[in-house]
Design a protein around this motif. Structure first.
Motif, PDB file in Angstrom:
ATOM      1  N   LEU A 135       0.798  -1.218   0.000  1.00 30.39           N
ATOM      2  CA  LEU A 135       0.000   0.000   0.000  1.00 30.39           C
ATOM      3  C   LEU A 135       0.837   1.277   0.000  1.00 30.39           C
ATOM      4  O   LEU A 135       0.291   2.372  -0.154  1.00 30.39           O
ATOM      5  CB  LEU A 135      -0.936  -0.003   1.210  1.00 30.39           C
ATOM      6  CG  LEU A 135      -2.076  -1.028   1.099  1.00 30.39           C
ATOM      7  CD1 LEU A 135      -2.694  -1.288   2.468  1.00 30.39           C
ATOM      8  CD2 LEU A 135      -3.131  -0.567   0.124  1.00 30.39           C
ATOM      9  N   GLY A 136       2.138   1.150   0.161  1.00 30.14           N
ATOM     10  CA  GLY A 136       2.984   2.329   0.119  1.00 30.14           C
ATOM     11  C   GLY A 136       2.825   3.212   1.340  1.00 30.14           C
ATOM     12  O   GLY A 136       2.629   2.714   2.448  1.00 30.14           O
ATOM     13  N   LYS A 137       2.840   4.530   1.141  1.00 30.16           N
ATOM     14  CA  LYS A 137       2.851   5.442   2.287  1.00 30.16           C
ATOM     15  C   LYS A 137       1.743   6.490   2.258  1.00 30.16           C
ATOM     16  O   LYS A 137       1.985   7.671   2.544  1.00 30.16           O
ATOM     17  CB  LYS A 137       4.213   6.136   2.370  1.00 30.16           C
ATOM     18  CG  LYS A 137       5.370   5.164   2.600  1.00 30.16           C
ATOM     19  CD  LYS A 137       6.679   5.902   2.724  1.00 30.16           C
ATOM     20  CE  LYS A 137       7.831   4.934   2.991  1.00 30.16           C
ATOM     21  NZ  LYS A 137       9.135   5.625   3.111  1.00 30.16           N
ATOM     22  N   PRO A 138       0.508   6.100   1.953  1.00 33.56           N
ATOM     23  CA  PRO A 138      -0.570   7.075   2.130  1.00 33.56           C
ATOM     24  C   PRO A 138      -0.833   7.265   3.621  1.00 33.56           C
ATOM     25  O   PRO A 138      -0.327   6.510   4.448  1.00 33.56           O
ATOM     26  CB  PRO A 138      -1.766   6.410   1.439  1.00 33.56           C
ATOM     27  CG  PRO A 138      -1.489   4.953   1.574  1.00 33.56           C
ATOM     28  CD  PRO A 138       0.000   4.804   1.463  1.00 33.56           C
ATOM     29  N   TRP A 140      -1.995   6.862   7.100  1.00 33.06           N
ATOM     30  CA  TRP A 140      -2.529   5.674   7.784  1.00 33.06           C
ATOM     31  C   TRP A 140      -2.277   5.821   9.279  1.00 33.06           C
ATOM     32  O   TRP A 140      -1.247   5.449   9.816  1.00 33.06           O
ATOM     33  CB  TRP A 140      -1.864   4.418   7.250  1.00 33.06           C
ATOM     34  CG  TRP A 140      -2.536   3.119   7.657  1.00 33.06           C
ATOM     35  CD1 TRP A 140      -3.431   2.936   8.662  1.00 33.06           C
ATOM     36  CD2 TRP A 140      -2.354   1.855   7.054  1.00 33.06           C
ATOM     37  NE1 TRP A 140      -3.834   1.625   8.724  1.00 33.06           N
ATOM     38  CE2 TRP A 140      -3.185   0.920   7.742  1.00 33.06           C
ATOM     39  CE3 TRP A 140      -1.581   1.380   6.012  1.00 33.06           C
ATOM     40  CZ2 TRP A 140      -3.243  -0.425   7.411  1.00 33.06           C
ATOM     41  CZ3 TRP A 140      -1.635   0.035   5.667  1.00 33.06           C
ATOM     42  CH2 TRP A 140      -2.473  -0.851   6.365  1.00 33.06           C
ATOM     43  N   GLY A 149      -8.702   6.405   1.853  1.00 33.88           N
ATOM     44  CA  GLY A 149      -7.538   6.632   1.007  1.00 33.88           C
ATOM     45  C   GLY A 149      -6.807   5.345   0.667  1.00 33.88           C
ATOM     46  O   GLY A 149      -6.326   5.172  -0.456  1.00 33.88           O
ATOM     47  N   LEU A 150      -6.723   4.433   1.639  1.00 36.37           N
ATOM     48  CA  LEU A 150      -6.057   3.160   1.398  1.00 36.37           C
ATOM     49  C   LEU A 150      -6.825   2.339   0.357  1.00 36.37           C
ATOM     50  O   LEU A 150      -6.227   1.711  -0.521  1.00 36.37           O
ATOM     51  CB  LEU A 150      -5.939   2.383   2.702  1.00 36.37           C
ATOM     52  CG  LEU A 150      -5.039   3.001   3.766  1.00 36.37           C
ATOM     53  CD1 LEU A 150      -5.169   2.245   5.078  1.00 36.37           C
ATOM     54  CD2 LEU A 150      -3.583   3.020   3.303  1.00 36.37           C
ATOM     55  N   ARG A 151      -8.140   2.360   0.452  1.00 37.84           N
ATOM     56  CA  ARG A 151      -8.945   1.650  -0.539  1.00 37.84           C
ATOM     57  C   ARG A 151      -8.741   2.252  -1.931  1.00 37.84           C
ATOM     58  O   ARG A 151      -8.688   1.536  -2.924  1.00 37.84           O
ATOM     59  CB  ARG A 151     -10.431   1.701  -0.160  1.00 37.84           C
ATOM     60  CG  ARG A 151     -11.345   1.050  -1.201  1.00 37.84           C
ATOM     61  CD  ARG A 151     -12.779   0.990  -0.739  1.00 37.84           C
ATOM     62  NE  ARG A 151     -13.331   2.317  -0.447  1.00 37.84           N
ATOM     63  CZ  ARG A 151     -14.543   2.516   0.091  1.00 37.84           C
ATOM     64  NH1 ARG A 151     -15.312   1.488   0.385  1.00 37.84           N
ATOM     65  NH2 ARG A 151     -14.965   3.742   0.331  1.00 37.84           N
ATOM     66  N   GLN A 152      -8.606   3.564  -2.004  1.00 40.43           N
ATOM     67  CA  GLN A 152      -8.408   4.212  -3.296  1.00 40.43           C
ATOM     68  C   GLN A 152      -7.083   3.783  -3.932  1.00 40.43           C
ATOM     69  O   GLN A 152      -6.993   3.661  -5.156  1.00 40.43           O
ATOM     70  CB  GLN A 152      -8.446   5.739  -3.138  1.00 40.43           C
ATOM     71  CG  GLN A 152      -8.474   6.483  -4.469  1.00 40.43           C
ATOM     72  CD  GLN A 152      -9.677   6.099  -5.313  1.00 40.43           C
ATOM     73  OE1 GLN A 152     -10.809   6.086  -4.829  1.00 40.43           O
ATOM     74  NE2 GLN A 152      -9.430   5.775  -6.581  1.00 40.43           N
ATOM     75  N   VAL A 153      -6.075   3.549  -3.100  1.00 37.65           N
ATOM     76  CA  VAL A 153      -4.796   3.037  -3.622  1.00 37.65           C
ATOM     77  C   VAL A 153      -5.021   1.686  -4.303  1.00 37.65           C
ATOM     78  O   VAL A 153      -4.484   1.411  -5.386  1.00 37.65           O
ATOM     79  CB  VAL A 153      -3.763   2.902  -2.481  1.00 37.65           C
ATOM     80  CG1 VAL A 153      -2.498   2.220  -2.990  1.00 37.65           C
ATOM     81  CG2 VAL A 153      -3.422   4.269  -1.910  1.00 37.65           C
ATOM     82  N   ASP A 156      -6.968   2.246  -7.617  1.00 35.20           N
ATOM     83  CA  ASP A 156      -6.069   2.795  -8.644  1.00 35.20           C
ATOM     84  C   ASP A 156      -5.183   1.703  -9.229  1.00 35.20           C
ATOM     85  O   ASP A 156      -4.944   1.665 -10.447  1.00 35.20           O
ATOM     86  CB  ASP A 156      -5.208   3.911  -8.052  1.00 35.20           C
ATOM     87  CG  ASP A 156      -6.010   5.158  -7.697  1.00 35.20           C
ATOM     88  OD1 ASP A 156      -7.149   5.289  -8.194  1.00 35.20           O
ATOM     89  OD2 ASP A 156      -5.495   5.991  -6.913  1.00 35.20           O
ATOM     90  N   ARG A 157      -4.714   0.798  -8.369  1.00 35.65           N
ATOM     91  CA  ARG A 157      -3.851  -0.289  -8.839  1.00 35.65           C
ATOM     92  C   ARG A 157      -4.627  -1.228  -9.772  1.00 35.65           C
ATOM     93  O   ARG A 157      -4.120  -1.610 -10.831  1.00 35.65           O
ATOM     94  CB  ARG A 157      -3.287  -1.064  -7.653  1.00 35.65           C
ATOM     95  CG  ARG A 157      -2.448  -2.278  -8.018  1.00 35.65           C
ATOM     96  CD  ARG A 157      -1.185  -1.918  -8.791  1.00 35.65           C
ATOM     97  NE  ARG A 157      -0.333  -1.016  -8.065  1.00 35.65           N
ATOM     98  CZ  ARG A 157       0.584  -1.415  -7.161  1.00 35.65           C
ATOM     99  NH1 ARG A 157       0.739  -2.703  -6.916  1.00 35.65           N
ATOM    100  NH2 ARG A 157       1.327  -0.532  -6.539  1.00 35.65           N
TER     101      ARG A 157
END
Length: 273
Positions: A135-138, A140, A149-153, A156-157
């Motif tokens: 999930l990277g660094k949004p 959290w 925001g995590l769901r949007q990542v 997007d993927r």
């Protein structure tokens, strides 16, 4: 390949055999014995990607792999073999650069994401992808709103690819392996956009709190879950995804030992049960 080209290839192989060392000859013999063992390869007649050539070349590659390993086919092998066999089938194919987010290979202009599932205790009817992505660094924190925001990542993927496939190992008994290739509909994964989010606020996990996204049908039945792991890898898991909502493109069942049931010894057929 024409009959004459096949004959030439067989002659080249035959000419090379006397030059093999004892060890090399042993490996070749093992592979030939593997090809003679019982197997059952089946393609979905409606599949737009698994031709008869693809079905048998991929199945034979799996059988060769298990001449040298008792471990399931890994993701990197899956990607490499998918590209090579697609090319042999006359389809333009190219692997993505290593570490490319979103998709792993382009076949006939389509961006494919390739996953694998081979854990112990696999559920034949429910798909589980333990590391769909990082999930990277949004943002959290322990705020449940961060799950949006995590769901949007994730969304997007998924939108970066055209199709998602997973190679699953349903059985890895010493004398029988059972693989299947399943396509997870992209639209199904994107339906997470309206899923129910829940932060596990009472979790004792160190770091960011884990969370879930529950995706249900109109009757309230669970279709799948997203699990946001707040650990060091910050990975996203797709779990409990109903295979009945997906498309099974092909199955490969084969023996890796000369063990047949009494009912099948006469015919040489592999029992699928």
């Amino acid at each position: 390949m024409s009959a004459s080209e096949q004959e030439q290839r067989i002659r080249r192989i035959a000419d090379a055999l006397p030059k093999l060392s004892e060890g090399q000859a042993l490996w070749v013999e093992d592979m030939l014995m593997q090809f003679a063992r019982p197997h059952s390869f089946k393609a979905n007649p409606h599949s737009d990607i698994i031709t008869q050539r693809f079905l048998y070349d991929f199945g034979d590659t799996l059988r060769v792999h298990h001449c040298f390993s008792k471990q399931a086919f890994t993701k990197d092998k899956f990607e490499y073999v998918f590209e090579r066999i697609a090319l042999l089938c006359g389809l333009p194919a190219k692997l993505a650069t290593k570490g490319n987010p979103g998709f792993d290979i382009i076949v006939a202009g389509q961006k494919l994401s390739l996953k694998t599932e081979a854990h112990e205790g696999i559920n034949a009817d429910k798909i589980h992808i333990s590391k769909f992505m990082e999930l990277g660094k949004p943002k959290w924190t322990n705020d449940p709103a961060d799950l949006i925001g995590l769901r949007q990542v994730f969304l997007d993927r998924v939108n970066e690819c055209d199709r998602v496939f997973t190679l699953r190992v349903l059985s890895k008994l010493p004398n029988k392996w059972h693989y299947e290739l399943v396509e997870i509909p992209k639209a199904l994964l994107l339906s997470a956009a309206t899923g129910q989010l829940e932060m596990k606020t009472k979790s004792k996990q160190t770091g960011a709190l884990p969370g879930y996204c529950y995706v249900k049908d109109a009757r309230g039945h669970l279709l799948f879950e997203l699990y946001f792991d707040g650990g060091s890898e910050r990975k996203l898991r797709v779990q409990k995804l109903l295979k009945s909502s997906c498309v099974v493109h092909a199955t490969w069942v084969f023996s890796t030992e000369d063990v047949l049931s009494d009912d099948n010894q006469a015919t040489g057929q592999l029992s699928l049960m």
